[in-house]
Each structure stands twice: as structure tokens, then as C-alpha cells.
Motif scaffolding. Structure first.
Motif, mmCIF file in Angstrom:
data_model
loop_
_atom_site.group_PDB
_atom_site.id
_atom_site.type_symbol
_atom_site.label_atom_id
_atom_site.label_comp_id
_atom_site.label_asym_id
_atom_site.label_seq_id
_atom_site.Cartn_x
_atom_site.Cartn_y
_atom_site.Cartn_z
ATOM 1 N N ASN A 26 -15.899 10.423 -0.100
ATOM 2 C CA ASN A 26 -14.771 9.703 0.503
ATOM 3 C C ASN A 26 -14.726 9.820 2.028
ATOM 4 O O ASN A 26 -13.781 9.315 2.645
ATOM 5 C CB ASN A 26 -13.454 10.224 -0.085
ATOM 6 N N ASN A 27 -15.722 10.501 2.603
ATOM 7 C CA ASN A 27 -15.797 10.675 4.066
ATOM 8 C C ASN A 27 -14.529 11.328 4.629
ATOM 9 O O ASN A 27 -13.903 10.825 5.566
ATOM 10 C CB ASN A 27 -16.035 9.332 4.764
ATOM 11 N N MET A 28 -14.172 12.460 4.047
ATOM 12 C CA MET A 28 -12.943 13.142 4.444
ATOM 13 C C MET A 28 -13.169 14.639 4.566
ATOM 14 O O MET A 28 -13.992 15.213 3.856
ATOM 15 C CB MET A 28 -11.824 12.900 3.418
ATOM 16 N N ALA A 29 -12.417 15.251 5.469
ATOM 17 C CA ALA A 29 -12.360 16.707 5.564
ATOM 18 C C ALA A 29 -11.029 17.148 4.978
ATOM 19 O O ALA A 29 -9.969 16.692 5.400
ATOM 20 C CB ALA A 29 -12.479 17.150 7.011
ATOM 21 N N THR A 30 -11.084 18.037 3.995
ATOM 22 C CA THR A 30 -9.878 18.493 3.300
ATOM 23 C C THR A 30 -9.797 20.005 3.330
ATOM 24 O O THR A 30 -10.719 20.692 3.768
ATOM 25 C CB THR A 30 -9.893 18.009 1.831
ATOM 26 N N GLY A 31 -8.688 20.515 2.836
ATOM 27 C CA GLY A 31 -8.547 21.948 2.665
ATOM 28 C C GLY A 31 -9.439 22.444 1.539
ATOM 29 O O GLY A 31 -10.060 21.652 0.824
ATOM 30 N N ILE A 84 -13.329 11.014 8.443
ATOM 31 C CA ILE A 84 -14.499 10.994 9.315
ATOM 32 C C ILE A 84 -15.417 9.808 9.024
ATOM 33 O O ILE A 84 -16.556 9.766 9.498
ATOM 34 C CB ILE A 84 -15.284 12.323 9.197
ATOM 35 N N GLY A 85 -14.900 8.839 8.266
ATOM 36 C CA GLY A 85 -15.710 7.670 7.926
ATOM 37 C C GLY A 85 -15.486 6.500 8.868
ATOM 38 O O GLY A 85 -14.697 6.567 9.813
ATOM 39 N N THR A 86 -16.199 5.394 8.571
ATOM 40 C CA THR A 86 -16.098 4.175 9.391
ATOM 41 C C THR A 86 -15.836 2.938 8.531
ATOM 42 O O THR A 86 -16.104 1.816 8.960
ATOM 43 C CB THR A 86 -17.397 3.978 10.194
ATOM 44 N N ASN A 87 -15.314 3.120 7.313
ATOM 45 C CA ASN A 87 -15.062 1.992 6.419
ATOM 46 C C ASN A 87 -13.857 1.187 6.875
ATOM 47 O O ASN A 87 -12.904 1.722 7.445
ATOM 48 C CB ASN A 87 -14.835 2.485 4.992
ATOM 49 N N GLU A 88 -13.879 -0.111 6.575
ATOM 50 C CA GLU A 88 -12.742 -0.979 6.885
ATOM 51 C C GLU A 88 -11.644 -0.840 5.843
ATOM 52 O O GLU A 88 -10.455 -0.941 6.169
ATOM 53 C CB GLU A 88 -13.202 -2.442 6.976
ATOM 54 N N VAL A 89 -12.028 -0.598 4.607
ATOM 55 C CA VAL A 89 -11.067 -0.375 3.519
ATOM 56 C C VAL A 89 -11.197 1.085 3.080
ATOM 57 O O VAL A 89 -12.273 1.524 2.646
ATOM 58 C CB VAL A 89 -11.319 -1.320 2.326
ATOM 59 N N VAL A 90 -10.109 1.817 3.191
ATOM 60 C CA VAL A 90 -10.120 3.250 2.886
ATOM 61 C C VAL A 90 -9.245 3.509 1.662
ATOM 62 O O VAL A 90 -8.053 3.170 1.666
ATOM 63 C CB VAL A 90 -9.603 4.079 4.084
ATOM 64 N N LYS A 124 -2.981 -3.452 7.131
ATOM 65 C CA LYS A 124 -2.198 -3.333 5.894
ATOM 66 C C LYS A 124 -2.276 -1.897 5.382
ATOM 67 O O LYS A 124 -3.329 -1.270 5.444
ATOM 68 C CB LYS A 124 -2.745 -4.294 4.826
ATOM 69 N N ILE A 125 -1.152 -1.421 4.867
ATOM 70 C CA ILE A 125 -1.121 -0.094 4.252
ATOM 71 C C ILE A 125 -0.342 -0.162 2.947
ATOM 72 O O ILE A 125 0.759 -0.717 2.890
ATOM 73 C CB ILE A 125 -0.528 0.956 5.215
ATOM 74 N N VAL A 126 -0.950 0.369 1.909
ATOM 75 C CA VAL A 126 -0.313 0.414 0.591
ATOM 76 C C VAL A 126 0.161 1.849 0.371
ATOM 77 O O VAL A 126 -0.646 2.775 0.228
ATOM 78 C CB VAL A 126 -1.305 -0.003 -0.520
ATOM 79 N N PHE A 127 1.488 2.003 0.353
ATOM 80 C CA PHE A 127 2.071 3.337 0.236
ATOM 81 C C PHE A 127 2.024 3.846 -1.202
ATOM 82 O O PHE A 127 1.994 3.063 -2.159
ATOM 83 C CB PHE A 127 3.526 3.333 0.711
ATOM 84 N N SER A 128 2.055 5.172 -1.319
ATOM 85 C CA SER A 128 2.153 5.807 -2.634
ATOM 86 C C SER A 128 3.526 5.533 -3.235
ATOM 87 O O SER A 128 4.538 5.530 -2.515
ATOM 88 C CB SER A 128 1.939 7.319 -2.471
ATOM 89 N N THR A 140 -11.785 1.545 13.069
ATOM 90 C CA THR A 140 -12.515 0.762 12.056
ATOM 91 C C THR A 140 -11.664 0.417 10.832
ATOM 92 O O THR A 140 -11.856 -0.648 10.236
ATOM 93 C CB THR A 140 -13.765 1.535 11.599
ATOM 94 N N ALA A 141 -10.757 1.310 10.442
ATOM 95 C CA ALA A 141 -9.960 1.090 9.222
ATOM 96 C C ALA A 141 -8.995 -0.081 9.398
ATOM 97 O O ALA A 141 -8.225 -0.121 10.348
ATOM 98 C CB ALA A 141 -9.194 2.351 8.870
ATOM 99 N N LYS A 142 -9.052 -1.031 8.447
ATOM 100 C CA LYS A 142 -8.143 -2.189 8.463
ATOM 101 C C LYS A 142 -7.132 -2.121 7.321
ATOM 102 O O LYS A 142 -5.988 -2.563 7.471
ATOM 103 C CB LYS A 142 -8.947 -3.484 8.360
#
Length: 419
Positions: free
Chosen positions: A143-148, A158-164, A209-213, A183-185
Motif C-alpha cells: 500500500n506504499n505506507m509507513a505505519t506503526g 510514501i507512494g505516488t498513486n493517483e487513487v489511494v 475527492k475524498i471518501v470518508f469512513s 500526486t493523489a487525486k
């Protein structure tokens, strides 16, 4: 010739000498020695006062010693600086070790659904650190992410995707997680996410656009500040808090739907959302914070529910396109400059229950010409209600234009002294 002896036993001719010549010589020599002794004593006492030579010699010796010790002094300074640097480096290493240990313990005791303060605190500590070489951070290559360590806190994307797509394992988005991403759209959150940290999506210039939880509970301060291409916001009904400046200067937002549990719209929450043209403040919102919708130049219509009690300072200041406002009877307080600079505002509908209208609340609204009192629309209103309504209109007109207020006061025979 008569030879006699003196008391000291010296023989001398008494006819030639009245006294013993030997004794006189001794006495004379003794006097001279006394005088010499006095003179020598005076000289010895005066000599120590004037001694320039030994002072100059001592001074010269001191200067010679100083000149010889200059390079040694420089070396001592260099040694002290090196010692200080070593102490600082050791202290920084200790601090890093302590923070790593404390956060590691926090991550161990962290539950599946961490509280806001803890998640935000941990994310903030790791934001500026070297993520790749930190033991308490886990890299999700898929998922190109740094987590705990436990994978519930999103520390950095840390990714470059347009859709995350944020996976189901994440329950909290830490502060600065997407800050400055170009980069994220589109960002789609899983329903397990409950908190969004400070500045999490700030300055994401291409986010549209953002889709909330559906289980989102809180959005922290400045979380989406200056997302200039974000157009629409559909908040879930689970949302309880929207922090200060959360969507400030999101100049492309046109549509806004508030959640059912929100009680306060925080200060600067939607400051300078210039494309927003319609606003509905639903029940149970009670407070509209300071500058919450200021500089929303495109805002034309506002609908408020009967739950609103307080309108903060500059809440709708400089909303130049606003032409009409209907204030419910539940509104008790309109703060200073609440509608300042709304130059196209013409029609106001207000209740006599709104008793506290602060000075300059409607200052700069030069085109107001029609003020309606809610109670006047009822059939059974008496003279006291009518007088209260007239005083209320006069109070608003006095803030807008002094001359129109005086004209209105003369027509209705009202004194301006106590208003």
C-alpha cells in the motif's frame, strides 16, 4: 704647664685647653655620626616611594608570559568546544533512545482503536525522522505506507498513486501523513478509520475527492487546509468534531453536507471557501464559530435550524454574494462583525428573541432596506411585541446607516438615545 686628667682618664694641659681635647673630638665625631645616621635613614625611607625600574621590569615579564601562553589558551578553547560537542551528541542519542523506548511501549499497549491524542502524538514524533531505519515503524510495500509496528496508525504515505485506498488495518491517520502530496487525486478510506490528525492532507493541491469512513468521529485542526481542487464534502453521520481551520482556503468546494451529530462548527473551519454557494446548518448545531464562513465570496443562501444559539465574530464576514438571511428565534447572540462587509445583503428576517446583537454586527451592509420581524407575521401580536420589534430594527439600521435609522425613529416615534 699643668697636666690634669679628665673624668675619662685622658691627660691634657689645663693652661692650653679648658676641656679635654680628646673628649671634645669624640663628642664632635659622635655628633657627625648622628647626623649621618639621620640622613641615611631619611634616604632609605624616601627611596622605596620612587622605584620606576622594578615596576617596568615586572610588567615586561608579565607581558612576555602572556604572549607565550596565547597558543595554549587557543588549544584549551578548542578542547572545551570538542567536549561540548561530545556532550551534545551523547545527549541527543540518549533522547532518541528514550523516545524510541517510550513510543515502543505505547505501541505495545495501544488498542485496536487508539484515541486521538495518542495517535497524533506518535505520528508527530516520527514525521521528521528517518522512516526507513526506524525500528518502531513498519513499511507496507503493497500500500506504499509507513505505519506503526502493529499496523493501525498510518504515519506517512510514501507512494505516488493517483487513487489511494487506505486498507482496513488502519484505524487512525496521523498528522502530516499526506501533507504536501502532489500526486493523489482520490483518497478512499476504510470504515475502520475513526480519527484524522492535524495537517494530515494539508496542501494536497491535486486532491479532488475524498471518501470518508462511515465510522469517522473526528477531524483535527487544519487537516485539509488549502486542498484547492477539493470540490465536494459528504460527511458521515458518525462525525462529532471538525477542528479549527480544517477546510480553510479550499477554494473549489461547492457542496457541503453536515453530519447529524455535529454540535459546533469550529473557528475558521470553512474560511475562504470561495466557491461555496449554498449552506444548510442542520440540527443539532448550536454554535457557529468565529470566522467559520468568512470570505466565502460565492455564498448566496443560508438556512439555519432552530438549534443555532450563537453566531461568532466574523462568522459570515465578507460574504459579498449573500442577499438574504433568515435567523431563527433560537439565536440569542450575534457577535461583533458577524455579517461585516456583506455589501449585497438586502433582506433580514429576525426574531425579537434575539436580544443580544453586538456592536457592528451588520456594519458594512449598506444595502439593507428590508428587516422583517418574525413575530409580526403572527395574527395575535400586541403593542409590546411591536415596540420590541421596532427597537430591534432600529438597532440594526443604526449599525448600517445613521440617517436611515433617524428617519425610521421619527416615523415610529422612537428615541435613539437608549438604543
Amino acid at each position: 704647664m699643668k697636666i690634669i686628667k679628665c673624668l675619662n682618664g685622658h691627660g691634657y694641659d689645663s693652661e692650653k685647653y679648658n676641656n679635654c681635647p680628646v673628649c671634645e673630638k669624640l663628642s664632635n665625631s659622635g655628633k657627625k655620626t648622628k647626623i649621618i645616621k639621620i640622613k641615611t635613614l631619611k634616604k632609605t625611607e624616601s627611596q622605596p616611594e620612587i622605584k620606576p625600574e622594578p615596576k617596568t621590569s615586572e610588567h615586561k615579564k608579565e607581558t612576555k608570559v602572556l604572549t607565550l601562553n596565547v597558543p595554549d589558551y587557543k588549544k584549551e578553547l578548542e578542547r572545551e568546544l570538542l567536549k561540548k560537542q561530545e556532550i551534545k551528541t551523547s545527549e541527543t542519542k540518549k533522547i532518541k533512545q528514550e523516545t524510541d523506548k517510550s513510543i515502543a511501549s505505547e505501541l505495545k499497549t495501544e488498542k485496536k482503536n487508539p484515541p486521538i491524542e495518542k495517535s497524533v502524538k506518535i505520528a508527530g514524533l516520527y514525521n521528521d525522522m528517518d522512516i526507513e531505519h526506524n525500528e518502531n515503524i513498519k513499511i507496507d510495500d503493497i500500500n506504499n505506507m509507513a505505519t506503526g509496528k502493529n499496523g493501525t496508525l498510518l504515519i506517512k504515505y510514501i507512494g505516488t498513486n493517483e487513487v489511494v485506498h487506505i486498507p482496513d488495518t488502519i484505524t487512525a491517520i496521523g498528522k502530516y501523513a499526506f501533507r504536501g502530496n502532489t500526486t493523489a487525486k482520490i483518497v478512499i478510506m476504510s470504515d475502520n478509520i475513526k480519527t484524522i490528525g492535524k495537517f494530515a492532507f494539508a496542501y494536497c493541491k491535486n486532491l479532488e475527492k475524498i471518501v470518508f469512513s462511515n465510522n469517522l468521529e473526528s477531524i483535527s485542526e487544519n487537516a485539509f487546509m488549502k486542498c484547492i481542487r477539493l470540490k465536494e464534502l459528504n460527511f458521515p453521520n458518525s462525525l462529532k468534531t471538525i477542528g479549527k481551520g480544517s477546510f480553510g482556503q479550499c477554494i473549489s468546494i461547492k457542496k457541503l453536507t453536515f453530519p447529524a451529530q455535529l454540535k459546533k462548527i469550529s473557528d475558521f473551519a470553512f474560511f475562504s471557501c470561495r466557491s461555496l454557494n449554498r449552506l444548510t446548518v442542520p440540527n443539532p448545531v448550536e454554535i457557529i464559530g468565529s470566522s467559520a464562513f468568512s470570505e466565502c465570496y460565492g455564498l448566496q443562501k443560508i438556512a439555519m435550524s432552530e438549534s443555532v444559539t450563537t453566531i461568532g465574530e466574523n462568522a459570515f464576514a465578507w460574504c459579498r454574494s449573500l442577499e438574504e438571511i433568515n435567523l431563527p428565534s433560537s439565536v440569542k447572540l450575534i457577535n461583533n462583525w458577524a455579517f461585516y462587509g456583506c455589501s449585497n445583503l438586502k433582506n433580514i428576517k429576525i426574531s425579537i428573541q434575539t436580544k443580544d446583537i453586538r456592536d457592528d454586527a451588520f456594519c458594512g451592509c449598506e444595502n439593507i432596506w428590508n428587516i422583517k420581524i418574525c413575530e409580526f407575521e403572527e395574527d395575535n401580536y400586541n403593542e409590546t411585541i411591536m415596540k420590541k420589534g421596532q427597537r430591534l430594527t432600529l438597532k440594526i439600521l443604526k449599525q448600517v446607516n445613521r440617517k436611515t435609522a433617524e428617519r425610521y425613529a421619527k416615523e415610529h416615534k422612537i428615541s435613539m438615545m437608549f438604543i
